[in-house]
Design a protein around this motif. Structure first.
Motif, short mmCIF file in Angstrom:
data_model
loop_
_atom_site.label_atom_id
_atom_site.label_comp_id
_atom_site.label_asym_id
_atom_site.label_seq_id
_atom_site.Cartn_x
_atom_site.Cartn_y
_atom_site.Cartn_z
N PHE A 155 -16.25 44.12 33.82
CA PHE A 155 -15.12 44.46 34.68
C PHE A 155 -14.57 45.81 34.21
O PHE A 155 -13.62 45.88 33.45
CB PHE A 155 -14.06 43.36 34.56
N THR A 156 -15.18 46.86 34.67
CA THR A 156 -14.87 48.20 34.18
C THR A 156 -13.85 48.90 35.07
O THR A 156 -13.49 48.43 36.15
CB THR A 156 -16.15 49.04 34.10
N ALA A 157 -13.39 50.07 34.60
CA ALA A 157 -12.30 50.78 35.26
C ALA A 157 -12.60 51.11 36.71
O ALA A 157 -11.72 51.02 37.57
CB ALA A 157 -11.96 52.04 34.47
N ASP A 158 -13.83 51.50 37.00
CA ASP A 158 -14.15 51.87 38.38
C ASP A 158 -14.02 50.68 39.32
O ASP A 158 -13.54 50.83 40.46
CB ASP A 158 -15.56 52.48 38.46
N LEU A 159 -14.42 49.50 38.87
CA LEU A 159 -14.27 48.31 39.71
C LEU A 159 -12.80 47.92 39.86
O LEU A 159 -12.37 47.51 40.95
CB LEU A 159 -15.06 47.14 39.11
N ILE A 160 -12.04 48.03 38.79
CA ILE A 160 -10.62 47.71 38.86
C ILE A 160 -9.92 48.65 39.85
O ILE A 160 -9.14 48.22 40.71
CB ILE A 160 -9.97 47.82 37.46
#
Length: 383
Positions: free
Chosen positions: A149-154
């Motif tokens: 769950f990385t920053a781009d998905l968030i």
């Protein structure tokens, strides 16, 4: 009278993990690799400390936040191991397991209509608590991102309604975790936003390779972050029901009110057991970690030899291989394994719809049991 029950409660489903575990209980010659229950015994010195607490009549209420000696020990350990700085007097609460810590945090921060972002697939215990607190869970598909769950998905899913982001790493059910640079990117994204971070780090002592990094160690997001820890997995103390919630005083003084009216305090004798775990038993997890790493490597080797698609876990004690044929649900495939192979795994759809097609294997079992279970899986696949 049932029609008068709270609709939020009526709409909650029993955990798919427990549902499948209960389904296979009592079946003859069944190998079960379902539950995340360490097969190690609680260390003897911890059990002796529990007996001493009874003998010394430490059987009364404690302060709502827990005995100060245990809160101080928690503060010391997380500082030493994870570079976390929380004051024992007003920034640490001893909870009835990590589950209660999650519950009281969500009930403190959520209002009706608030959205909570969480990775899918994910442990099924978050969604019901979010809904009971009036919030809305928003699952983010991590399957094409090695379950991270990385920053781009968030960033793609943040809206004006987003109140909290849950980071459950190392992960149940996938076993993956986030590295420093990945956490740093999340910090840079969230540090100026009115969004809470709930980091469930109950498996932090069980990492293989890189040591666990806590998002709470980034000062930029300290004031919006809650950290959950505990001794259930690290010291094989699941039945003692002791967790730790850490956060800034400005937030924790409100969480403590919910905790106070929820349970008053965690069990007194269990608190003294946890104190022994964090003082005399700081190194207890080492032996367990080494054995789990050996089991992980064995399970991965077996799955790879079967030609099964699996992301290598670097923490916890689970693997999450893609096993289910496209024309079946994970639950139905799990039933076939039970009936035809006498093997119980947890269907991936127990961990949200994004777990469809996968099965969770727990390697918190003795190597002999793992071998028998994987032999049965291999024979089933070959057939």
């Amino acid at each position: 009278m049932e029609h008068l029950i709270n609709e939020n409660v009526k709409n909650i489903q029993i955990s798919g993990i427990r549902k499948f575990f209960n389904l296979v209980q009592g079946k003859e010659d069944m190998i079960s690799l379902t539950i995340g229950q360490p097969d190690f015994q609680t260390p003897n010195h911890i059990k002796e400390s529990t007996k001493q607490a009874l003998d010394q009549n430490f059987t009364t209420y404690t302060p709502n936040a827990g005995i100060i000696d245990l809160r101080s020990a928690v503060s010391d350990v997380v500082q030493e191991k994870y570079n976390l700085n929380y004051q024992p007097e007003d920034e640490v609460i001893i909870t009835v397991g990590a589950s209660q810590a999650i519950d009281i945090t969500l009930r403190t921060i959520l209002s009706p209509g608030d959205e909570v972002l969480l990775p899918g697939p994910v442990y099924p215990g978050y969604e019901p608590l979010i809904k009971l607190a009036g919030g809305t869970p928003v699952y983010v598909d991590t399957r094409e991102n090695d379950f991270k769950f990385t920053a781009d998905l968030i960033e793609q899913h943040i809206t004006s309604k987003t109140k909290c982001v849950i980071l459950p790493y190392p992960s149940n059910p996938t076993g993956v975790t986030l590295q420093y640079d990945e956490l740093e990117a999340i910090v840079n994204l969230l540090k100026d936003l009115p969004v809470f971070i709930l980091a469930d780090e109950i498996y932090s002592e069980l990492t293989y390779g890189n040591e666990h990094v806590s998002i709470g160690s980034f000062k930029e997001v300290r004031e919006q972050t809650f950290i959950i820890q505990g001794v259930s997995k690290s010291h094989s103390m699941t039945g003692f029901r002791i967790g730790f919630l850490l956060g800034p005083n400005s937030l924790m003084k409100h969480v403590l009110k919910v905790h106070q009216y929820n349970v008053s305090c965690a069990t007194s004798t269990s608190q003294y057991a946890a104190l022994a775990a964090l003082t005399n038993g700081k190194n207890d997890p080492n032996e367990m970690r080494n054995e789990y790493r050996r089991r992980r490597d064995y399970v991965l080797e077996r799955l790879n030899n079967m030609g099964v698609d699996v992301v290598a876990p670097d923490g916890a004690f689970y693997v999450f291989p893609k096993l289910t044929p496209n024309n079946k649900t994970s639950f139905d495939f799990g039933l076939e394994l039970v009936n035809d192979a006498k093997l119980a795994l947890v269907p991936g759809d127990a961990f949200s719809s994004y777990g469809q097609g996968y099965m969770r294997i727990s390697y918190a079992y003795h190597m002999d049991i793992l071998k028998k279970g994987l032999d049965r899986l291999e024979n089933f696949i070959n057939k």
